[in-house]
Design an enzyme around this catalytic site. Structure first.
Site, PDB file in Angstrom:
ATOM      1  N   ASP A   1       0.824  -1.206   0.000  1.00  0.00           N
ATOM      2  CA  ASP A   1       0.000   0.000   0.000  1.00  0.00           C
ATOM      3  C   ASP A   1       0.861   1.261   0.000  1.00  0.00           C
ATOM      4  O   ASP A   1       2.057   1.230   0.309  1.00  0.00           O
ATOM      5  CB  ASP A   1      -0.901   0.019   1.235  1.00  0.00           C
ATOM      6  CG  ASP A   1      -2.146  -0.832   1.070  1.00  0.00           C
ATOM      7  OD1 ASP A   1      -2.406  -1.295  -0.059  1.00  0.00           O
ATOM      8  OD2 ASP A   1      -2.865  -1.030   2.068  1.00  0.00           O
TER       9      ASP A   1
ATOM     10  N   LYS B   1      -3.698   3.509  -2.549  1.00  0.00           N
ATOM     11  CA  LYS B   1      -4.871   4.338  -2.766  1.00  0.00           C
ATOM     12  C   LYS B   1      -4.654   5.665  -2.048  1.00  0.00           C
ATOM     13  O   LYS B   1      -4.308   5.703  -0.872  1.00  0.00           O
ATOM     14  CB  LYS B   1      -6.138   3.668  -2.228  1.00  0.00           C
ATOM     15  CG  LYS B   1      -6.546   2.431  -2.999  1.00  0.00           C
ATOM     16  CD  LYS B   1      -7.813   1.813  -2.456  1.00  0.00           C
ATOM     17  CE  LYS B   1      -7.575   1.171  -1.108  1.00  0.00           C
ATOM     18  NZ  LYS B   1      -8.763   0.482  -0.588  1.00  0.00           N
TER      19      LYS B   1
ATOM     20  N   GLY C   1      -0.242  -0.521   5.749  1.00  0.00           N
ATOM     21  CA  GLY C   1       0.182   0.387   6.803  1.00  0.00           C
ATOM     22  C   GLY C   1      -0.630   0.186   8.072  1.00  0.00           C
ATOM     23  O   GLY C   1      -1.795  -0.215   8.031  1.00  0.00           O
TER      24      GLY C   1
ATOM     25  N   MET D   1      -7.253   9.776   8.674  1.00  0.00           N
ATOM     26  CA  MET D   1      -7.564  10.387   7.373  1.00  0.00           C
ATOM     27  C   MET D   1      -8.482  11.593   7.526  1.00  0.00           C
ATOM     28  O   MET D   1      -9.386  11.819   6.718  1.00  0.00           O
ATOM     29  CB  MET D   1      -8.203   9.346   6.438  1.00  0.00           C
ATOM     30  CG  MET D   1      -7.323   8.126   6.195  1.00  0.00           C
ATOM     31  SD  MET D   1      -8.175   6.769   5.356  1.00  0.00           S
ATOM     32  CE  MET D   1      -9.215   6.134   6.694  1.00  0.00           C
TER      33      MET D   1
END
Length: 261
Positions: A48, A70, A101, A184
Site C-alpha cells: 500500500d 490508494k 500500513g 484520514m
C-alpha cells in the site's frame, strides 16, 4: 461445523498463501518479529501507499513488487480489484506478502481482503501491526488514555467520499472524557471541528495533528479544537496525518520524547 467449512478454512492445497501483514505506522523498528521474518523472506509483495520507504527497503531486491496504493481521489486499484488480485496471485500457486500500513484490521480494509480469500478457499494469515493511532500518538508525546484526563479512546475515520459530509454520531463523539483518534481526517478537519463544537465539545479542547508519525519526516502541530485548522494550514501538513482530540493532548509538550516538532 460442516465438512465444506473445514475444507474452505484449510484452503486450496494447490494455491499459495496470503499473509496480511500490518507494517505499522512507519518506523521499521516497530515491526513485529513475525512481520519482519515474512517481509525479509518474501518473493512477491503487494503493498500500500502508506508502507514507509524504510520498511520497503527491507524487502529482498529480487522480490516482485506490486503497488496497490490508494490516495484520496486517486486509486491505483480499487478495493475489489485488490481483492481479486490477491486471489489470482494465490491461485497461481505463489505465496503473497500483503503489506498494509498500520494494522490490517484498523481502518485498513484487511478484513475485506481476508473475507474474499476465505470465501474462495485461499489460506491466509493475519499479522497484526501497531496501529497508526497507537504509534503516532506515542511518538508525538500524547497518551491516548491518562488517569483523570481520558477514560477511553475512540478510533474514527475522517475520510470523505466526494462532497458527502461525515456520517458520525457527533453527540457521542463530543465527550470530554474520551480521546478521539481520527484517521484520514485532515481534509475534513473544518467539518470535524465545527461539528464537535456544535455538539458541545469546548473550543479550547486540546487537539493535535501528526504527519508521517514515527518516521524521520514526522511533524506535529498542537493547538486546540478551535485553532488546529489554522495551525495545520500554516504548517502545510499533508496526508498521512492523524488527528488527536482530547485533554490528553495537553501533555504533549511534557512528554515529547521523540524530538522537536
Amino acid at each position: 461445523m460442516s465438512v465444506a467449512t473445514l475444507d474452505t478454512r484449510a484452503g486450496d492445497a494447490k494455491a499459495g498463501r496470503v499473509f496480511l501483514i500490518g507494517a505499522g505506522p512507519g518506523d521499521p523498528d516497530l515491526l513485529t518479529v513475525k512481520a519482519l521474518r515474512l517481509i525479509q523472506g518474501a518473493a512477491l509483495v503487494v503493498y500500500d501507499r502508506l508502507v514507509s520507504k524504510e520498511i520497503m527497503e527491507l524487502i529482498p531486491a529480487a522480490a516482485e513488487r506490486i503497488y496497490a496504493g490508494k490516495a484520496l481521489g486517486n486509486h491505483h486499484l480499487v478495493q475489489d480489484e485488490i481483492n481479486d488480485l490477491l486471489l489470482r496471485l494465490a491461485r497461481s500457486g505463489r505465496d503473497v506478502v500483503r503489506l498494509k500500513g498500520g494494522d490490517p484490521f484498523v481502518f485498513g480494509r484487511g478484513s475485506e481482503e481476508a473475507l474474499h480469500l476465505a470465501r474462495h478457499g485461499i489460506a491466509f494469515e493475519v499479522v497484526p501491526g501497531i496501529s497508526a493511532a497507537a504509534g503516532c500518538s506515542t511518538y508525538a508525546g500524547i497518551p491516548l488514555t491518562h488517569r483523570g484526563l481520558a477514560t477511553g479512546v475512540r478510533f474514527v475515520t475522517g475520510h470523505l467520499q466526494g462532497e458527502r459530509s461525515l456520517d458520525l454520531d457527533w453527540t457521542k463523539l463530543a465527550d470530554p472524557e474520551v480521546t478521539l483518534a481520527v484517521y484520514m481526517g485532515l481534509q475534513a478537519l473544518p467539518e470535524i471541528a465545527a461539528r464537535l463544537m456544535a455538539a458541545g465539545l469546548p473550543a479550547d479542547t486540546p487537539a493535535a495533528a501528526v504527519e508521517s508519525g514515527t518516521t524521520p519526516r514526522q511533524r506535529r502541530v498542537v493547538g486546540t479544537l478551535a485553532t488546529l485548522l489554522d495551525l495545520t494550514a500554516a504548517a502545510g501538513l499533508q496526508a498521512p496525518t492523524l488527528l488527536i482530540i482530547g485533554r490528553v493532548v495537553g501533555l504533549a509538550d511534557e512528554l515529547d520524547w521523540f524530538g522537536p516538532s
